[in-house]
Design an enzyme around this catalytic site. Structure first.
Site, mmCIF file in Angstrom:
data_model
loop_
_atom_site.group_PDB
_atom_site.id
_atom_site.type_symbol
_atom_site.label_atom_id
_atom_site.label_comp_id
_atom_site.label_asym_id
_atom_site.label_seq_id
_atom_site.Cartn_x
_atom_site.Cartn_y
_atom_site.Cartn_z
ATOM 1 N N CYS A 52 0.838 -1.211 0.000
ATOM 2 C CA CYS A 52 0.000 0.000 0.000
ATOM 3 C C CYS A 52 0.870 1.256 0.000
ATOM 4 C CB CYS A 52 -0.925 -0.019 1.215
ATOM 5 S SG CYS A 52 -1.802 1.528 1.514
ATOM 6 N N CYS A 55 -0.024 3.963 2.640
ATOM 7 C CA CYS A 55 0.327 3.488 3.992
ATOM 8 C C CYS A 55 1.754 3.875 4.352
ATOM 9 C CB CYS A 55 0.174 1.972 4.084
ATOM 10 S SG CYS A 55 -1.507 1.365 3.811
#
Length: 316
Positions: A52, A55
């Protein structure tokens, strides 16, 4: 909290480390790491994955904010690839997803990366919510230790040395590095005249502790050791009867009187030197008197009266 007393309460042990403020968790640990901890402090839960991109920007910002709050909030990171069922239960549809838990339940959250300023506002809202709910971040045993320390301090103030010692000893079984408890034990040992034991207890304090009471105790022990070398006070009294200006004899007598806990008499002898010859030993009598005041503490009646007498003498 098991408050049974050990045979040797001031031996150093291995203190339990506090919970990490930033941890990785899992479905199996969610109850303990999030729900239970949120009963005493707010918890951020960060659902993320290694692949991600957002993230990788959000998680470091979360960690920075949590560290800046210095123990007021916890961050728990959950890898959704390894904990898909938990992510589903929490309704996570995209990541990053962050939930704030207070009092065992989620109270707020957001999805996607936020600017650091918004993260700060979000976490502060959680901290405020926890404060409103009466959560102080302390575990049950920490609260019990705090209450025990208050009881020990009250017992020491009332000169109930046996009870104070028992409580300090019980605290040290659970928190061997508790500075205030170690100093409390040393205070009692000094009051009981066991100066060697007090020195050993104070030696357990971490380097650079700079506890004012501990420093005063160290001065008391040093003064007592100094007085012990002087021996019998009677020859000193005879010398003073022959020559009231024998300041060395008067000074040494003051040290012996202090070691015998006759504080006011010790102060009076030093004050007499100041009165007769302020410059003796480069103002040594006054300096030693101030050292005694520090070792006795500001609440000691002899300190209070001695300071008044010194002021009257210096500013008459």
């Amino acid at each position: 909290m098991d408050l049974t007393m050990s045979s040797n309460p001031v031996q150093p042990g291995t203190a339990q480390s506090s919970d990490d403020l930033i941890i990785d968790s899992s479905t199996a640990r969610f109850q303990a790491d999030v729900l239970e901890v949120s009963m005493r402090m707010p918890v951020l839960v960060d659902f993320w994955a290694p692949w991600c991109g957002p993230c990788k920007h959000l998680t470091p910002a979360l960690e920075k904010t949590v560290r800046a709050l210095n123990g007021k909030i916890r961050l728990v990171k959950i890898n959704v690839d390894e904990n898909q069922a938990l992510a589903g239960q929490m309704g996570v549809q995209s990541i990053p997803a962050v939930f704030g838990f207070v009092g065992g339940r989620p109270v707020d959250g957001f999805m996607g990366a936020l600017p650091e300023s918004e993260i700060v506002k979000f976490t502060q809202k959680l901290v405020d919510a926890a404060a409103t709910a009466g959560l102080n971040g302390k575990s049950q045993i920490e609260q019990q230790i705090e209450q025990a320390m208050e009881a020990a301090s009250a017992a020491l103030e009332a000169n109930d040395l046996e009870r104070a010692f028992q409580i300090y000893a019980m605290v040290l079984q659970h928190a061997p590095d508790n500075i205030d408890a170690l100093v409390g034990v040393a205070q009692i040992q000094v009051k009981n005249g066991d100066l060697d034991a007090a020195s050993q207890t104070l030696a357990l304090l971490p380097e650079g502790a700079n506890n004012p009471t501990a420093l005063a105790l160290e001065k008391t022990i040093a003064l007592a050791a100094e007085a012990e070398k002087l021996g019998d006070p009677e020859p000193l009294k005879i010398r003073l009867n022959s020559d009231p200006d024998d300041h060395r004899a008067r000074f040494d007598l003051a040290m012996i009187l202090n070691a015998r806990n006759d504080k006011l008499a010790a102060a009076e002898q030093l004050l007499e030197i100041v009165k007769r010859d302020r410059d003796w030993q480069e103002d040594g009598a006054r300096k030693k008197l101030l050292e005694l005041f520090d070792s006795w503490g500001p609440k000691e009646p002899a300190t209070q009266k001695g300071r008044r007498m010194l002021s009257a003498l210096l500013f008459r």
